[in-house]
Design a protein around this motif. Structure first.
Motif, PDB file in Angstrom:
ATOM      1  N   GLY A 254       0.811  -1.222   0.000  1.00 54.23           N
ATOM      2  CA  GLY A 254       0.000   0.000   0.000  1.00 54.23           C
ATOM      3  C   GLY A 254       0.839   1.265   0.000  1.00 54.23           C
ATOM      4  O   GLY A 254       0.372   2.332   0.402  1.00 54.23           O
ATOM      5  N   ILE A 255       2.084   1.155  -0.437  1.00 56.54           N
ATOM      6  CA  ILE A 255       2.964   2.334  -0.487  1.00 56.54           C
ATOM      7  C   ILE A 255       2.830   2.977  -1.860  1.00 56.54           C
ATOM      8  O   ILE A 255       2.971   2.307  -2.889  1.00 56.54           O
ATOM      9  CB  ILE A 255       4.435   1.931  -0.226  1.00 56.54           C
ATOM     10  CG1 ILE A 255       4.567   1.285   1.160  1.00 56.54           C
ATOM     11  CG2 ILE A 255       5.361   3.135  -0.361  1.00 56.54           C
ATOM     12  CD1 ILE A 255       5.898   0.577   1.399  1.00 56.54           C
ATOM     13  N   VAL A 256       2.545   4.271  -1.866  1.00 58.19           N
ATOM     14  CA  VAL A 256       2.375   4.988  -3.135  1.00 58.19           C
ATOM     15  C   VAL A 256       3.755   5.301  -3.726  1.00 58.19           C
ATOM     16  O   VAL A 256       4.654   5.731  -3.015  1.00 58.19           O
ATOM     17  CB  VAL A 256       1.617   6.322  -2.884  1.00 58.19           C
ATOM     18  CG1 VAL A 256       1.536   7.166  -4.159  1.00 58.19           C
ATOM     19  CG2 VAL A 256       0.229   6.045  -2.323  1.00 58.19           C
ATOM     20  N   ALA A 257       3.896   5.074  -5.034  1.00 56.78           N
ATOM     21  CA  ALA A 257       5.136   5.452  -5.729  1.00 56.78           C
ATOM     22  C   ALA A 257       4.806   6.551  -6.745  1.00 56.78           C
ATOM     23  O   ALA A 257       3.734   6.525  -7.372  1.00 56.78           O
ATOM     24  CB  ALA A 257       5.733   4.248  -6.445  1.00 56.78           C
ATOM     25  N   THR A 258       5.704   7.513  -6.884  1.00 53.31           N
ATOM     26  CA  THR A 258       5.505   8.558  -7.887  1.00 53.31           C
ATOM     27  C   THR A 258       6.814   8.765  -8.661  1.00 53.31           C
ATOM     28  O   THR A 258       7.882   8.386  -8.176  1.00 53.31           O
ATOM     29  CB  THR A 258       5.118   9.907  -7.217  1.00 53.31           C
ATOM     30  OG1 THR A 258       6.196  10.366  -6.404  1.00 53.31           O
ATOM     31  CG2 THR A 258       3.865   9.769  -6.355  1.00 53.31           C
ATOM     32  N   ASN A 259       6.706   9.367  -9.852  1.00 51.20           N
ATOM     33  CA  ASN A 259       7.909   9.687 -10.641  1.00 51.20           C
ATOM     34  C   ASN A 259       7.772  11.114 -11.186  1.00 51.20           C
ATOM     35  O   ASN A 259       6.846  11.834 -10.774  1.00 51.20           O
ATOM     36  CB  ASN A 259       8.124   8.645 -11.742  1.00 51.20           C
ATOM     37  CG  ASN A 259       7.051   8.685 -12.811  1.00 51.20           C
ATOM     38  OD1 ASN A 259       5.954   9.206 -12.596  1.00 51.20           O
ATOM     39  ND2 ASN A 259       7.326   8.120 -13.969  1.00 51.20           N
ATOM     40  N   THR A 260       8.680  11.522 -12.072  1.00 50.82           N
ATOM     41  CA  THR A 260       8.633  12.915 -12.562  1.00 50.82           C
ATOM     42  C   THR A 260       8.612  12.970 -14.095  1.00 50.82           C
ATOM     43  O   THR A 260       9.582  13.393 -14.719  1.00 50.82           O
ATOM     44  CB  THR A 260       9.829  13.732 -12.035  1.00 50.82           C
ATOM     45  OG1 THR A 260      11.056  13.133 -12.511  1.00 50.82           O
ATOM     46  CG2 THR A 260       9.858  13.798 -10.530  1.00 50.82           C
ATOM     47  N   PRO A 261       7.503  12.542 -14.704  1.00 51.30           N
ATOM     48  CA  PRO A 261       7.414  12.630 -16.165  1.00 51.30           C
ATOM     49  C   PRO A 261       7.175  14.080 -16.617  1.00 51.30           C
ATOM     50  O   PRO A 261       7.001  14.973 -15.776  1.00 51.30           O
ATOM     51  CB  PRO A 261       6.183  11.771 -16.463  1.00 51.30           C
ATOM     52  CG  PRO A 261       5.338  11.875 -15.238  1.00 51.30           C
ATOM     53  CD  PRO A 261       6.299  12.010 -14.079  1.00 51.30           C
ATOM     54  N   ASP A 262       7.129  14.278 -17.895  1.00 54.86           N
ATOM     55  CA  ASP A 262       6.776  15.546 -18.569  1.00 54.86           C
ATOM     56  C   ASP A 262       7.792  16.671 -18.375  1.00 54.86           C
ATOM     57  O   ASP A 262       8.260  17.230 -19.361  1.00 54.86           O
ATOM     58  CB  ASP A 262       5.381  16.057 -18.140  1.00 54.86           C
ATOM     59  CG  ASP A 262       4.305  15.049 -18.456  1.00 54.86           C
ATOM     60  OD1 ASP A 262       4.358  14.467 -19.563  1.00 54.86           O
ATOM     61  OD2 ASP A 262       3.441  14.789 -17.603  1.00 54.86           O
ATOM     62  N   VAL A 263       8.138  16.970 -17.118  1.00 55.56           N
ATOM     63  CA  VAL A 263       9.000  18.140 -16.890  1.00 55.56           C
ATOM     64  C   VAL A 263      10.381  17.980 -17.516  1.00 55.56           C
ATOM     65  O   VAL A 263      11.086  18.965 -17.714  1.00 55.56           O
ATOM     66  CB  VAL A 263       9.143  18.464 -15.379  1.00 55.56           C
ATOM     67  CG1 VAL A 263       7.834  18.960 -14.809  1.00 55.56           C
ATOM     68  CG2 VAL A 263       9.649  17.260 -14.600  1.00 55.56           C
ATOM     69  N   LEU A 264      10.783  16.749 -17.818  1.00 52.12           N
ATOM     70  CA  LEU A 264      12.130  16.547 -18.381  1.00 52.12           C
ATOM     71  C   LEU A 264      12.110  16.155 -19.852  1.00 52.12           C
ATOM     72  O   LEU A 264      13.154  15.939 -20.460  1.00 52.12           O
ATOM     73  CB  LEU A 264      12.900  15.492 -17.566  1.00 52.12           C
ATOM     74  CG  LEU A 264      12.225  14.178 -17.210  1.00 52.12           C
ATOM     75  CD1 LEU A 264      11.815  13.379 -18.409  1.00 52.12           C
ATOM     76  CD2 LEU A 264      13.113  13.356 -16.310  1.00 52.12           C
ATOM     77  N   THR A 265      10.908  16.100 -20.442  1.00 52.13           N
ATOM     78  CA  THR A 265      10.795  15.567 -21.807  1.00 52.13           C
ATOM     79  C   THR A 265      11.677  16.328 -22.801  1.00 52.13           C
ATOM     80  O   THR A 265      12.486  15.726 -23.520  1.00 52.13           O
ATOM     81  CB  THR A 265       9.323  15.616 -22.273  1.00 52.13           C
ATOM     82  OG1 THR A 265       8.547  14.811 -21.389  1.00 52.13           O
ATOM     83  CG2 THR A 265       9.176  15.108 -23.692  1.00 52.13           C
TER      84      THR A 265
END
Ligand code: 8YV
Length: 337
Positions: free
Chosen positions: A93-104
């Protein structure tokens, strides 16, 4: 009695002013110096916190999560998240996030910088000049291959792949071919002026092949000796995704024996170690995983990771709705690279 603040760990130094925003909501254990955390140290840190903001350096899998009883969110600074075992996180139940779009766009720019450096032998020429070997101008010094009018091959056609396609088609008049698990919608293909082809056709036709696909056990060594043998001996190969996509021994062999003109690599299977066979070659451009490394983009990535962590831990204006969560649906994340 005042409610005690949740605790978060920031695994590497980022931008102090951006990380400072975490202190509005959390007690922050911020790492001051660049640190090579061992798996046991990562596990110990995760055991003490409610949230973690990590980079590709920190692998998080079953072992690192064994004592993470209170961990509720992991915010990765980076679009790629093969350092995270998404299944292991989800099952707890641990949420994971990443950083798409801003580095495209920054990363697509870098793909072109590398591709052009390989095709036009930029770093090779610079080394040659610095070594004092330029004693007389001659007509055939460092002849390379053209970018304009050539065929650009893109393996992996997500956001960054599309950015590379647009640069190639609109900026350099390249014919653009791509291969991806799924074909893009007609409108996107038109916008990128790119045509889907099967993998073998991509290998055979590309004058410049760029790898931008996520790494997973299924894509490990997708460029191996068999794939390299199908490429034109005049072609270049650029990898800005993950080192494990390429069999580096096979690549070094192809480059050394003229079966591939040149390559540009920003990522390596054992990074920061680089295979000595690659280091010994002149016809390969080597950079230290800096695809997204413009100041503005790195700041945007850090800011997005902070927003994600704040929201994932139920704070701030987007409480409970982190802007860019990773879901297991199509996740290649395995905690390995
Ligand atoms: C990041 C990257 O700098 O976004 C990615 O997947 O490889 C780089 O842009 C790196 O992940 C930092 O953690």
């Amino acid at each position: 009695m005042a409610e005690s603040k949740p605790r978060v760990w920031v695994s590497q130094p980022l931008f102090d002013d951006i990380v400072a925003r975490l202190a509005e909501h959390f007690e922050v254990d911020a790492t001051r110096d660049v640190t090579a955390w061992s798996p046991a140290q990562v596990a110990a840190k995760l055991g003490e916190v409610d949230g973690a903001l990590v980079t590709l350096n920190e692998r998080i899998g079953e072992d690192e999560l064994a004592a993470a009883g209170r961990l509720r969110a992991v915010a990765n600074v980076g679009v790629g998240y093969n350092n995270l075992d998404i299944g292991a996180l989800e099952s707890r139940g641990i949420v994971a996030t990443n950083t798409p779009d801003v580095l495209t766009d920054t990363t697509a720019d870098m793909a072109f910088a590398l591709l052009m450096a390989a095709a036009r032998r930029i770093t090779e020429g610079e080394r040659w000049l610095r070594e004092g070997r330029w004693t007389q101008w001659s007509f055939d010094t460092l002849l390379g291959s053209d970018i304009h009018g050539s065929t650009l091959g893109i393996l992996g056609m997500g956001r960054i792949g599309q950015g590379i396609a647009r640069r190639g088609a609109h900026g350099f008049g390249m014919r653009v071919l791509y291969h991806n698990r799924s074909r893009l919608a007609d409108g996107i293909e038109r916008n990128c002026r790119a045509d889907w082809v099967d993998f073998d056709t991509l290998l055979r036709e590309a004058d410049h092949l760029v790898l931008v696909l996520p790494y997973s056990p299924a894509t490990r060594h997708v460029i191996d000796s068999t794939a390299l043998a199908k490429m034109k001996p005049t072609a270049t190969l650029t990898n800005i995704a993950r080192g494990g996509l390429v069999d580096e021994v096979a690549l070094a062999d192809a480059l050394a024996h003229g079966r591939l003109a040149s390559a540009a690599l920003d990522v390596f299977e054992g990074e920061p170690a680089v295979d000595p066979r690659l280091l010994a070659l002149r016809n390969v451009v080597l950079t230290p995983h800096v695809g997204s490394a413009s100041l503005a983009t790195r700041r945007a990535m850090a800011a997005l990771a902070v927003d994600n962590l704040v929201a994932a831990l139920g704070r701030g204006p987007r409480a409970g709705r982190p802007p860019t969560p990773v879901t297991g649906v199509s996740s290649p994340g395995t905690g390995k690279r």
